[in-house]
Design an enzyme around this catalytic site. Structure first.
Site, PDB file in Angstrom:
ATOM      1  N   LYS A 182     -19.617 -92.376  60.811  1.00  0.00           N
ATOM      2  CA  LYS A 182     -19.082 -93.687  60.437  1.00  0.00           C
ATOM      3  C   LYS A 182     -20.097 -94.781  60.753  1.00  0.00           C
ATOM      4  CE  LYS A 182     -14.286 -92.544  61.661  1.00  0.00           C
ATOM      5  NZ  LYS A 182     -13.598 -92.165  60.447  1.00  0.00           N
ATOM      6  N   GLU A 191     -15.472-102.148  66.693  1.00  0.00           N
ATOM      7  CA  GLU A 191     -15.295-103.162  65.667  1.00  0.00           C
ATOM      8  C   GLU A 191     -14.056-103.996  65.949  1.00  0.00           C
ATOM      9  OE1 GLU A 191     -15.366-100.566  62.232  1.00  0.00           O
ATOM     10  OE2 GLU A 191     -13.195-100.548  62.118  1.00  0.00           O
ATOM     11  N   HIS A 212      -2.297 -93.330  63.118  1.00  0.00           N
ATOM     12  CA  HIS A 212      -3.443 -93.523  62.220  1.00  0.00           C
ATOM     13  C   HIS A 212      -3.525 -92.437  61.146  1.00  0.00           C
ATOM     14  CE1 HIS A 212      -4.768 -96.753  64.745  1.00  0.00           C
ATOM     15  NE2 HIS A 212      -4.886 -95.964  65.786  1.00  0.00           N
ATOM     16  N   ARG A 253     -14.694 -85.976  49.440  1.00  0.00           N
ATOM     17  CA  ARG A 253     -13.920 -84.802  49.004  1.00  0.00           C
ATOM     18  C   ARG A 253     -12.723 -85.284  48.201  1.00  0.00           C
ATOM     19  NH1 ARG A 253      -9.579 -85.835  52.490  1.00  0.00           N
ATOM     20  NH2 ARG A 253     -10.224 -86.639  54.498  1.00  0.00           N
TER      21      ARG A 253
HETATM   22  P1  ADP Z   1     -10.211 -91.475  60.141  1.00  0.00           P
HETATM   23  O1  ADP Z   1     -11.545 -90.866  59.890  1.00  0.00           O
HETATM   24  O2  ADP Z   1      -9.562 -90.927  61.345  1.00  0.00           O
HETATM   25  O3  ADP Z   1      -9.372 -91.473  58.898  1.00  0.00           O
HETATM   26  P2  ADP Z   1     -10.566 -94.337  59.697  1.00  0.00           P
HETATM   27  O4  ADP Z   1     -11.770 -95.111  60.088  1.00  0.00           O
HETATM   28  O5  ADP Z   1     -10.381 -94.043  58.250  1.00  0.00           O
HETATM   29  O6  ADP Z   1     -10.534 -92.994  60.536  1.00  0.00           O
HETATM   30  O7  ADP Z   1      -9.291 -95.112  60.237  1.00  0.00           O
HETATM   31  C1  ADP Z   1      -8.000 -94.530  60.221  1.00  0.00           C
HETATM   32  C2  ADP Z   1      -6.932 -95.612  60.316  1.00  0.00           C
HETATM   33  O8  ADP Z   1      -7.103 -96.413  61.501  1.00  0.00           O
HETATM   34  C3  ADP Z   1      -6.938 -96.604  59.194  1.00  0.00           C
HETATM   35  O9  ADP Z   1      -6.236 -96.147  58.076  1.00  0.00           O
HETATM   36  C4  ADP Z   1      -6.285 -97.808  59.832  1.00  0.00           C
HETATM   37  O10 ADP Z   1      -4.890 -97.653  59.875  1.00  0.00           O
HETATM   38  C5  ADP Z   1      -6.782 -97.765  61.254  1.00  0.00           C
HETATM   39  N1  ADP Z   1      -7.977 -98.616  61.440  1.00  0.00           N
HETATM   40  C6  ADP Z   1      -9.256 -98.251  61.230  1.00  0.00           C
HETATM   41  N2  ADP Z   1     -10.112 -99.272  61.475  1.00  0.00           N
HETATM   42  C7  ADP Z   1      -9.352-100.320  61.865  1.00  0.00           C
HETATM   43  C8  ADP Z   1      -9.651-101.673  62.288  1.00  0.00           C
HETATM   44  N3  ADP Z   1     -10.883-102.152  62.378  1.00  0.00           N
HETATM   45  N4  ADP Z   1      -8.609-102.473  62.612  1.00  0.00           N
HETATM   46  C9  ADP Z   1      -7.337-102.012  62.564  1.00  0.00           C
HETATM   47  N5  ADP Z   1      -7.008-100.759  62.192  1.00  0.00           N
HETATM   48  C10 ADP Z   1      -7.992 -99.908  61.855  1.00  0.00           C
HETATM   49  P1  ADP Z   2      -6.773 -87.804  53.611  1.00  0.00           P
HETATM   50  O1  ADP Z   2      -7.913 -88.428  54.346  1.00  0.00           O
HETATM   51  O2  ADP Z   2      -7.144 -86.866  52.519  1.00  0.00           O
HETATM   52  O3  ADP Z   2      -5.800 -88.795  53.188  1.00  0.00           O
HETATM   53  P2  ADP Z   2      -6.203 -86.702  56.137  1.00  0.00           P
HETATM   54  O4  ADP Z   2      -7.002 -87.792  56.738  1.00  0.00           O
HETATM   55  O5  ADP Z   2      -4.873 -86.434  56.715  1.00  0.00           O
HETATM   56  O6  ADP Z   2      -5.986 -86.938  54.605  1.00  0.00           O
HETATM   57  O7  ADP Z   2      -7.077 -85.402  56.192  1.00  0.00           O
HETATM   58  C1  ADP Z   2      -7.191 -84.503  55.117  1.00  0.00           C
HETATM   59  C2  ADP Z   2      -7.283 -83.098  55.603  1.00  0.00           C
HETATM   60  O8  ADP Z   2      -8.342 -82.945  56.472  1.00  0.00           O
HETATM   61  C3  ADP Z   2      -6.054 -82.634  56.306  1.00  0.00           C
HETATM   62  O9  ADP Z   2      -5.886 -81.265  56.057  1.00  0.00           O
HETATM   63  C4  ADP Z   2      -6.415 -82.858  57.739  1.00  0.00           C
HETATM   64  O10 ADP Z   2      -5.672 -82.014  58.552  1.00  0.00           O
HETATM   65  C5  ADP Z   2      -7.875 -82.508  57.708  1.00  0.00           C
HETATM   66  N1  ADP Z   2      -8.673 -83.228  58.698  1.00  0.00           N
HETATM   67  C6  ADP Z   2      -8.878 -84.547  58.755  1.00  0.00           C
HETATM   68  N2  ADP Z   2      -9.692 -84.846  59.774  1.00  0.00           N
HETATM   69  C7  ADP Z   2      -9.997 -83.685  60.380  1.00  0.00           C
HETATM   70  C8  ADP Z   2     -10.807 -83.325  61.506  1.00  0.00           C
HETATM   71  N3  ADP Z   2     -11.442 -84.209  62.217  1.00  0.00           N
HETATM   72  N4  ADP Z   2     -10.884 -82.041  61.835  1.00  0.00           N
HETATM   73  C9  ADP Z   2     -10.241 -81.117  61.122  1.00  0.00           C
HETATM   74  N5  ADP Z   2      -9.484 -81.380  60.052  1.00  0.00           N
HETATM   75  C10 ADP Z   2      -9.354 -82.648  59.686  1.00  0.00           C
END
Ligand code: ADP
Ligand code: ADP
Ligand code: MG
Length: 695
Positions: free
Chosen positions: A116, A200, A235, A319
């Site tokens: 990230k 952040e 989240h 993906r």
């Molecule tokens: P992940 O790889 O676990 O999906 P993300 O960076 O996509 O991580 O963040 C997952 C969720 O966390 C977001 O959908 C949002 O709800 C919350 N989030 C992420 N960044 C922020 C932020 N800067 N401020 C508030 N909420 C956040």
């Molecule tokens: P999407 O980002 O597609 O909306 P998710 O964030 O829930 O959905 O993750 C998509 C798939 O990847 C799910 O099967 C989830 O369990 C898997 N996944 C997400 N992050 C991880 C991780 N850090 N390690 C293993 N599996 C993960």
């Protein structure tokens, strides 16, 4: 186009990929673990190859075996689905080295978006708006604290390698920062093998809006509009919809252009999702971020004024996304078909100006979990799996009116949900001409989704869908927290209503079996010209003795203790009944699962069984003093030592199962006797973790 592909995944996504492959005349090879020999995805493919043990690390992550399986079966390409190997650049490289096409982006693009922090640096150069924050390489605690203070609290600490909502800590005050950082780094190291973090600004009242992008090998890149995934727990996404309510055409185009710029900056090919966080505000439209952010990020220009909605790049998922069906529903396209075409070297089937949004779609993720117990994942057998009327995905190349209800499932009735994989059982996707129609269809579809055998979030989802905030599209990521009183701790169905359902079901069966009115029998039930029978039911082991009386005029009364209610019923076919209890009309469905009768009503369900006094006595006698594991999993922390005096509700141990941590609390006051497991041990469901003596 390929003649044969291997699907390196399981569950609903493997079934989904297989459906499109079949439609295109592409043969499919499934791979499966020991747990999945009989799984739906194996049956959905033309061939299947076993690849190892139960745990993902022994099977679905064993990429050499997967490559060997592809070679042995003559597959030309590998579809990784989502999760598992889908974002693993080494696997993508290994596919290429083995002469196989990886159905996904080039390894360099996966690598560029894999961290990230590094991705943000790249996005800053590409002019994509970023959340103000620090994403450099210095991870010294005092330095990061200084950055946090400059950003201004609250801040969010994120694991650079994080995913699935893990490794994130919100920090509200400077004095909590260093401890939160340490805990985030511990989790990141344990989960992702890398403790690098970024800091952040925590965006307040944020919405999660992501853009689906698609690029081909000929340099074309388009966006297939957005999905709003703001409804989250821990989240993680719960409900996803497209289009995003309230997003104007101008803002959609700006976010689309930013997403395409992000994809092109890393030489993207195939399906990808650019996730944005959008700053909430009382009303108004969404604007791009303006003003310089810290940490060297140079956001794009834009008209964002203070207090206006702004959008910022969060991450790119390289993906196919879990929630891709809502995009399919509003565009009339098959995204898996696009993936296969692009991987086979064909150009994108549509240009940007040929893409349109039609109607509104919402997806609900149906998970085996208990929302009232902190979303604790549940395992067990799907004794009953009853879906509303629906279709599976089966679209052709051209936009048709989408199915009102689509179910993407990788399980069938009788299958087990095991602790080895994640807890998503299926996805329910609805489409409507507009949001109101989609909402009404989702509500009805959830009402008619009946699962017995393990805890699920179906009733909870229905309450979220019915909440004022969701109904009025007052969306942000804290919606579930804000609506807490309306969403949690609801009694399912009133006991007497469920009992009335059991009575209707029982009498209906008896009529069918005997072909006569059971009440006309000359047996012990008759009394004073009328008739009475006892109905002994158990609810969670507790006995409830109902009395059913038939009066001279044939009318029924149902009694419990001092109370009684007039009852009448009518079978509607297929285990569905209309019941009138004390003048109130209830539509009920009754499903038998072994000894249990599960009654589903408008607002919840209840599982009743025939009361067995002997089993009950045995249960009472066997109630030992211990803390037991509520699900199979790994012990990750023990928070007390032998001899400790504990009070009811005190956290005693932390377990990890299905990729989530769960704290186990003392069931009552007592003194800890023996610790029966150590940190790192795998335990099975019901195992005693420690003994607890009464005081
Ligand atoms: P992940 O790889 O676990 O999906 P993300 O960076 O996509 O991580 O963040 C997952 C969720 O966390 C977001 O959908 C949002 O709800 C919350 N989030 C992420 N960044 C922020 C932020 N800067 N401020 C508030 N909420 C956040
Ligand atoms: P999407 O980002 O597609 O909306 P998710 O964030 O829930 O959905 O993750 C998509 C798939 O990847 C799910 O099967 C989830 O369990 C898997 N996944 C997400 N992050 C991880 C991780 N850090 N390690 C293993 N599996 C993960
Ligand atoms: Mg994400």
């Amino acid at each position: 186009m390929f003649q044969k592909i291997l699907i390196a995944n399981r569950g609903e996504i493997a079934c989904r990929v297989a459906q499109t492959a079949r439609r295109l005349g592409v043969r499919t090879v499934a791979v499966y673990s020991e747990a999945d020999a009989q799984a739906a995805h194996v049956g959905a493919c033309d061939e299947a190859v076993p690849i190892g043990g139960l745990a993902a690390k022994d099977s679905y992550l064993q990429w050499q075996r997967i490559l060997d399986a592809a070679k042995a079966t003559g597959a030309q390409a590998v579809h990784p689905g989502y999760g598992f190997l889908s974002e693993n650049e080494d696997f993508a490289r290994a596919c290429a080295a083995a002469g196989l096409v990886f159905i996904g982006p080039p390894p360099e693009a996966i690598a560029a978006m894999g961290s990230k922090a590094a991705a943000k640096a790249l996005m800053a150069e590409a002019g994509v708006p970023l959340v103000p924050g620090y994403h450099g390489s210095n991870n010294d605690p005092q330095f990061l604290l200084g950055q946090a203070e400059a950003i201004g609290f609250p801040v969010l600490i994120k694991a650079s390698a994080g995913g699935g909502g893990r490794g994130m800590r919100r920090v509200d005050r400077a004095e909590d920062f260093v401890a939160a950082l340490a805990s985030c780094q511990r989790e990141a190291a344990a989960s992702f093998g890398n403790d690098h973090v970024l800091v952040e600004r925590y965006v307040t009242r944020p919405r999660h809006i992501e853009i689906q992008v698609f690029a081909d090998t000929q340099g074309q890149c388009v966006y297939l509009f957005e999905r709003d995934c703001s409804v989250q727990r821990r989240h993680q996404k719960v409900l996803e919809e497209a289009p995003a309510p309230g997003l104007s055409a101008e803002r959609r185009a700006e976010m689309g252009a930013a997403a395409v710029a992000a994809a092109q900056a890393v030489g993207y090919v195939g399906a990808g999702t650019v996730e944005f966080i959008v700053e909430g505000d009382e009303d108004g439209d969404i604007r791009p971020a303006a003003g310089p952010s810290q940490g060297g990020a140079a956001p794009s220009g834009g008209s964002g004024s203070v207090g206006a909605h702004r959008f910022y790049f969060m991450e790119m998922n390289t993906r196919l996304q879990v929630e891709h069906p809502v995009t399919e529903a509003i565009t009339g396209l098959d995204l898996v078909e696009w993936q296969l075409r692009v991987a086979a070297g064909q150009p994108l089937p549509r240009r940007q100006d040929e893409l349109r949004i039609h109607g509104h779609a919402i997806e609900a993720r149906i998970c085996a979990e208990n929302p009232d117990a902190g979303f604790l994942p549940a395992t067990g057998t799907l004794q009953v799996l009853h879906w509303p009327a629906h279709v599976a995905f089966q679209r052709g190349g051209d936009a048709l009116t989408p199915a009102p209800v689509r179910v993407d499932a990788g399980v069938r009735q009788g299958d087990a949900i095991s602790p080895h994989y994640d807890s998503m059982v299926a996805k329910l996707i609805v489409w409507g001409e507009d949001r109101a129609q989609a909402l009404a269809r989702l509500d009805a579809a959830l009402r008619d989704t009946h699962i017995v055998g393990l805890a699920t979030n179906v009733a909870f989802l229905r309450r979220v869908v019915g909440s004022r905030a969701f109904a009025t599209a007052d969306l942000d990521t804290a919606l579930i927290e804000r609506e807490r009183p309306a969403l949690f701790g609801h009694a399912g169905l009133p006991l007497e209503v469920a009992a009335a359902g059991v009575v209707a079901h029982q009498l209906h069966r008896e009529q069918a079996l005997e072909g006569t009115d059971p009440w006309s029998r000359r047996d012990g039930w008759r009394l004073h010209g009328g008739a009475r029978r006892r109905i002994d039911l158990a609810l969670g082991g507790e006995h409830h003795g109902f009395m059913l009386a038939r009066l001279h005029d044939g009318a029924l009364r149902l009694g419990l203790g001092e109370q009684h209610w007039p009852l009448s019923w009518r079978a509607l076919g297929e285990d569905r009944y209309e019941v009138l209890l004390a003048g109130q009309r209830h539509m009920l469905a009754v499903h038998a699962a072994g000894e249990t009768l599960a009654v589903f009503g408008e607002h919840g369900s209840l599982e009743l069984s025939e009361y067995d006094p002997i089993a009950h006595a045995a249960d009472q006698a066997g109630g030992g003093g211990s803390l037991t594991a509520p699900m199979p999993g790994k012990v990750v922390a023990l928070l007390v030592q032998a001899g400790a005096t504990v009070t009811a509700g005190q956290p005693l141990a932390v377990m990890e199962a299905m990729k989530m941590e769960h704290t186990l609390h003392a069931p009552r006051d007592g003194v800890v006797g023996e610790l029966l497991y150590a940190v790192g041990d795998q335990v099975s469901e019901g195992a005693a973790l420690l003994t607890l003596a009464g005081e």
